[in-house]
Design a protein around this motif. Structure first.
Motif, mmCIF file in Angstrom:
data_model
loop_
_atom_site.group_PDB
_atom_site.id
_atom_site.type_symbol
_atom_site.label_atom_id
_atom_site.label_comp_id
_atom_site.label_asym_id
_atom_site.label_seq_id
_atom_site.Cartn_x
_atom_site.Cartn_y
_atom_site.Cartn_z
ATOM 1 N N ALA A 1 -38.087 -0.564 -22.753
ATOM 2 C CA ALA A 1 -36.685 -0.700 -21.713
ATOM 3 C C ALA A 1 -36.269 0.624 -20.568
ATOM 4 O O ALA A 1 -36.169 1.976 -20.775
ATOM 5 N N ALA A 2 -36.020 -0.147 -19.974
ATOM 6 C CA ALA A 2 -35.885 1.481 -18.806
ATOM 7 C C ALA A 2 -34.896 0.707 -17.188
ATOM 8 O O ALA A 2 -35.332 -0.734 -17.369
ATOM 9 N N LEU A 3 -33.947 1.446 -16.849
ATOM 10 C CA LEU A 3 -33.153 1.469 -15.808
ATOM 11 C C LEU A 3 -34.110 1.260 -14.363
ATOM 12 O O LEU A 3 -35.438 1.347 -13.818
ATOM 13 N N GLY A 4 -33.338 0.163 -13.525
ATOM 14 C CA GLY A 4 -33.479 -0.101 -12.784
ATOM 15 C C GLY A 4 -32.535 0.866 -11.402
ATOM 16 O O GLY A 4 -32.315 1.470 -11.735
ATOM 17 N N HIS A 5 -33.105 0.895 -10.738
ATOM 18 C CA HIS A 5 -32.739 1.481 -9.192
ATOM 19 C C HIS A 5 -31.097 1.215 -8.970
ATOM 20 O O HIS A 5 -30.236 2.624 -8.894
ATOM 21 N N ALA A 6 -30.950 0.193 -9.502
ATOM 22 C CA ALA A 6 -28.942 -0.206 -9.202
ATOM 23 C C ALA A 6 -28.678 0.614 -10.547
ATOM 24 O O ALA A 6 -27.005 0.959 -9.565
ATOM 25 N N GLU A 7 -29.231 1.365 -11.728
ATOM 26 C CA GLU A 7 -28.603 1.401 -12.445
ATOM 27 C C GLU A 7 -28.145 2.578 -12.483
ATOM 28 O O GLU A 7 -27.609 3.338 -13.492
ATOM 29 N N LEU A 8 -28.957 3.172 -11.737
ATOM 30 C CA LEU A 8 -28.693 5.355 -12.262
ATOM 31 C C LEU A 8 -27.620 4.950 -11.524
ATOM 32 O O LEU A 8 -27.204 6.436 -12.522
ATOM 33 N N PRO A 9 -26.573 5.161 -10.544
ATOM 34 C CA PRO A 9 -24.646 5.707 -10.001
ATOM 35 C C PRO A 9 -24.747 5.772 -11.832
ATOM 36 O O PRO A 9 -23.802 6.691 -12.489
ATOM 37 N N GLU A 10 -24.710 4.636 -12.319
ATOM 38 C CA GLU A 10 -23.566 4.307 -13.561
ATOM 39 C C GLU A 10 -24.117 4.981 -14.892
ATOM 40 O O GLU A 10 -23.964 6.086 -14.603
ATOM 41 N N PHE A 11 -25.918 5.647 -14.815
ATOM 42 C CA PHE A 11 -26.577 6.563 -15.603
ATOM 43 C C PHE A 11 -25.793 8.007 -15.257
ATOM 44 O O PHE A 11 -25.837 8.489 -16.498
ATOM 45 N N MET A 12 -26.144 8.472 -14.287
ATOM 46 C CA MET A 12 -25.974 9.393 -13.337
ATOM 47 C C MET A 12 -24.819 9.849 -13.801
ATOM 48 O O MET A 12 -24.295 10.955 -14.829
ATOM 49 N N ARG A 13 -23.427 9.081 -13.667
ATOM 50 C CA ARG A 13 -22.411 9.711 -14.109
ATOM 51 C C ARG A 13 -21.633 9.476 -15.762
ATOM 52 O O ARG A 13 -21.128 10.697 -15.985
ATOM 53 N N LYS A 14 -21.963 8.395 -16.634
ATOM 54 C CA LYS A 14 -22.024 8.839 -17.323
ATOM 55 C C LYS A 14 -22.265 9.862 -18.568
ATOM 56 O O LYS A 14 -22.150 10.446 -19.055
ATOM 57 N N LEU A 15 -23.639 10.377 -18.457
ATOM 58 C CA LEU A 15 -24.845 11.374 -17.888
ATOM 59 C C LEU A 15 -23.862 12.558 -17.982
ATOM 60 O O LEU A 15 -23.784 13.854 -19.192
ATOM 61 N N SER A 16 -23.669 13.177 -17.107
ATOM 62 C CA SER A 16 -22.537 14.298 -16.991
ATOM 63 C C SER A 16 -21.756 14.006 -17.682
ATOM 64 O O SER A 16 -20.696 15.437 -17.557
ATOM 65 N N GLU A 17 -21.042 12.695 -17.964
ATOM 66 C CA GLU A 17 -19.574 13.379 -18.643
ATOM 67 C C GLU A 17 -20.077 13.006 -20.191
ATOM 68 O O GLU A 17 -18.856 13.062 -20.705
ATOM 69 N N TYR A 18 -20.788 13.462 -20.356
ATOM 70 C CA TYR A 18 -21.876 13.104 -21.599
ATOM 71 C C TYR A 18 -20.538 14.471 -22.648
ATOM 72 O O TYR A 18 -21.106 15.662 -22.534
ATOM 73 N N ASP A 19 -20.470 13.879 -23.873
ATOM 74 C CA ASP A 19 -19.359 14.854 -24.815
ATOM 75 C C ASP A 19 -20.152 15.462 -25.659
ATOM 76 O O ASP A 19 -19.487 15.986 -26.440
ATOM 77 N N GLY A 20 -21.154 14.949 -25.637
ATOM 78 C CA GLY A 20 -22.117 15.435 -27.188
ATOM 79 C C GLY A 20 -21.899 16.706 -27.188
ATOM 80 O O GLY A 20 -22.639 17.761 -26.817
ATOM 81 N N ASP A 21 -23.371 17.614 -27.721
ATOM 82 C CA ASP A 21 -24.111 18.381 -28.046
ATOM 83 C C ASP A 21 -25.170 18.530 -26.403
ATOM 84 O O ASP A 21 -25.629 17.878 -25.842
ATOM 85 N N LEU A 22 -24.354 20.039 -25.717
ATOM 86 C CA LEU A 22 -24.631 20.481 -25.013
ATOM 87 C C LEU A 22 -25.883 20.307 -24.382
ATOM 88 O O LEU A 22 -26.558 20.061 -23.563
ATOM 89 N N GLN A 23 -26.777 20.986 -25.954
ATOM 90 C CA GLN A 23 -28.403 20.902 -25.648
ATOM 91 C C GLN A 23 -28.706 19.057 -25.274
ATOM 92 O O GLN A 23 -30.474 19.202 -24.614
ATOM 93 N N THR A 24 -28.654 18.391 -25.999
ATOM 94 C CA THR A 24 -29.140 17.185 -25.847
ATOM 95 C C THR A 24 -28.803 16.071 -24.208
ATOM 96 O O THR A 24 -29.450 16.137 -23.803
ATOM 97 N N ARG A 25 -27.643 16.487 -23.958
ATOM 98 C CA ARG A 25 -27.187 16.143 -22.343
ATOM 99 C C ARG A 25 -28.005 17.217 -21.761
ATOM 100 O O ARG A 25 -28.701 16.408 -20.801
ATOM 101 N N LEU A 26 -28.455 18.584 -21.916
ATOM 102 C CA LEU A 26 -29.862 19.057 -20.976
ATOM 103 C C LEU A 26 -30.693 18.152 -20.873
ATOM 104 O O LEU A 26 -32.218 18.667 -20.166
ATOM 105 N N ALA A 27 -31.441 17.902 -22.585
ATOM 106 C CA ALA A 27 -32.156 17.236 -22.876
ATOM 107 C C ALA A 27 -32.522 16.102 -21.682
ATOM 108 O O ALA A 27 -33.777 15.823 -21.294
ATOM 109 N N LEU A 28 -31.528 15.286 -22.324
ATOM 110 C CA LEU A 28 -32.071 13.762 -21.942
ATOM 111 C C LEU A 28 -32.259 14.260 -19.399
ATOM 112 O O LEU A 28 -32.950 13.367 -19.206
ATOM 113 N N ARG A 29 -31.539 15.497 -19.592
ATOM 114 C CA ARG A 29 -31.541 15.297 -17.618
ATOM 115 C C ARG A 29 -32.822 16.065 -17.272
ATOM 116 O O ARG A 29 -33.230 15.938 -16.426
#
Length: 444
Positions: A242-270
């Motif tokens: 399963a992969a994101l299309g370009h139109a889904e990237l804005p929402e994903f990047m916003r959710k990633l910046s707001e991710y409230d879980g473990d900092l290391q996990t958020r940085l790993a995803l980025r």
């Protein structure tokens, strides 16, 4: 035993007669003793008693029962082959009965008739049996695995052995490898198919194929039944990550910046999104692989799927993420250490569960970033060779592969920076379609 018409077995309780008959044997070799003219009977064999000297009870066809003074009785067969007189040991009575001895004699006589020495044939068969016991499918498969595991990661080596132990050894493991046929192997693979594990069945077949080729190369096999099963298994439907299309990237990047879980996990995803390496390559990354000042990540061959070292040029954004991780994990070996305190890296589910938490269950995977990046970079107009080299895909042409190993490194630095800038643009009002962004890049 019959001597001059008297049954030795019948007179052994008559001391005078027995003594007289026994005296015949004194100073007389066994081969000169009178021999029965009629075939033996079970009763005669059973009642035969020992004498002071060894003697024979003949049955016919060269077979006789050799009776020793200590009471032991041995079936033997006299025969000639290549002009030489020889003796074939049939067995010990009563473990081998008269009927069984005759069957063995007849089999041996057939060999002699064909010019085959039964003694030599027995030795050959015994050696073959010993070889078969030593060269079972399991024994050779484990030897193959031992010789190959140095070129695999520990986890991959364990998966291969576990699949053989679970799905093949129970059915074929104790069989001599040379006796395993294509139908035998197919029957074992069908069991895997029936539980719906089609991909597993295909991988197990590949591993069995390698085992048979190893046996042939080491002189313990002559036939590879796995090669005859090409196309015999059901083909699984090809499933894409399963992969994101370009139109889904804005929402994903916003959710990633707001991710409230473990900092290391958020940085790993980025970092995974910025580098689009394989998830396993990111999880096990170690600080010794990075040159942050030179903006370069060199992944060693043993950690790469294709077993070739891979260079990942790092964008400014990727270096920034790594500096943040260095601040919290720089005193350890792993860039992304496990929180269980056992000196390991994060698990393969860490990234996946984080995506689930962000609402991307069945919509995105860590591996899917590779497809997202490949699709968008191609739409931007980057040369496919640059993209394929950055994805560390295998080059089928070996000569070209050797030439391309470090090729396009300067170009790939630019590609990775454009990709990072594009991800940043997804979180801003500057976000445009890949083709438009590509045109902006081409104008530079």
């Amino acid at each position: 035993m019959v001597l001059w018409g008297f049954s030795y077995a019948g007179v052994h309780r008559r001391p005078a007669v027995a003594k007289k008959i026994a005296g015949i044997f004194v100073g007389t070799k066994t081969k000169n003793v009178g021999i029965a003219a009629m075939p033996l009977t079970d009763i005669a064999v059973r009642n035969a008693k020992p004498a002071p000297e060894p003697y024979k009870l003949t049955d016919g066809g060269g077979m006789y029962l050799h009776i020793h003074p200590n009471g032991s009785r041995y079936w033997r067969m006299a025969y000639r082959i290549a002009g030489k007189q020889k003796v074939f040991a049939i067995g010990v009575y009563p473990a081998v009965t008269l009927a069984e001895a005759r069957q063995i004699r007849d089999d041996a006589k057939r060999l002699v008739k064909q010019g085959i020495d039964p003694v030599a044939e027995r030795k050959r068969a015994a050696k073959q049996n010993a070889d078969d016991r030593a060269n079972t499918f399991e024994a050779i498969a484990r030897e193959w695995h031992q010789t190959k595991q140095g070129s695999w990661t520990a986890s991959h080596a364990a998966k291969i052995l576990n699949s053989l132990e679970a799905d093949i050894f129970p059915a074929l493991g104790d069989r001599p490898l040379t006796t395993v046929t294509a139908p035998d192997l197919l029957e074992a693979l069908r069991v895997i198919e029936k539980r719906g594990a089609l991909e597993v069945a295909g991988r197990v077949l590949q591993r069995c194929n390698a085992v048979f080729r190893f046996a042939i190369a080491t002189g313990r096999g002559t036939y590879n039944p796995a090669a005859d099963l090409r196309g015999a298994l059901k083909t699984p439907e090809k499933r894409h990550y399963a992969a994101l299309g370009h139109a889904e990237l804005p929402e994903f990047m916003r959710k990633l910046s707001e991710y409230d879980g473990d900092l290391q996990t958020r940085l790993a995803l980025r970092l995974l999104a910025l580098t689009f390496v394989r998830t396993g390559e990111l999880r096990a990354a170690q600080w010794t692989e990075f040159d942050l000042d030179g903006a370069e990540w060199r992944i060693p061959a043993e950690r790469m799927k294709m077993r070739e070292a891979h260079i990942v040029p790092l964008s400014r954004q990727a270096v920034d993420v790594l500096r943040q991780l260095e601040a919290i994990n720089g005193d350890g070996a792993y860039v992304l250490p496990s929180r269980n305190g056992r000196g390991a890296c994060i698990s393969e589910n860490t990234v996946l569960y984080a995506l689930y938490r962000m609402g991307y269950h069945s919509r995105a995977t860590g591996h899917g970033f590779r497809a997202t990046a490949s699709t968008i970079l191609n739409e931007m107009g980057f040369p496919p060779d640059w993209i394929e080299r950055q994805l560390a895909h295998a080059e089928r042409n070996k000569v070209r592969a050797a030439y391309n190993r470090a090729q396009y490194l300067v170009e790939r630095r630019e590609l990775m920076q454009v990709w990072a800038d594009y991800l940043d643009s997804a979180a801003s009002d500057r976000f445009v379609a890949p083709t438009e962004f590509g045109r902006l890049w081409l104008r530079k």
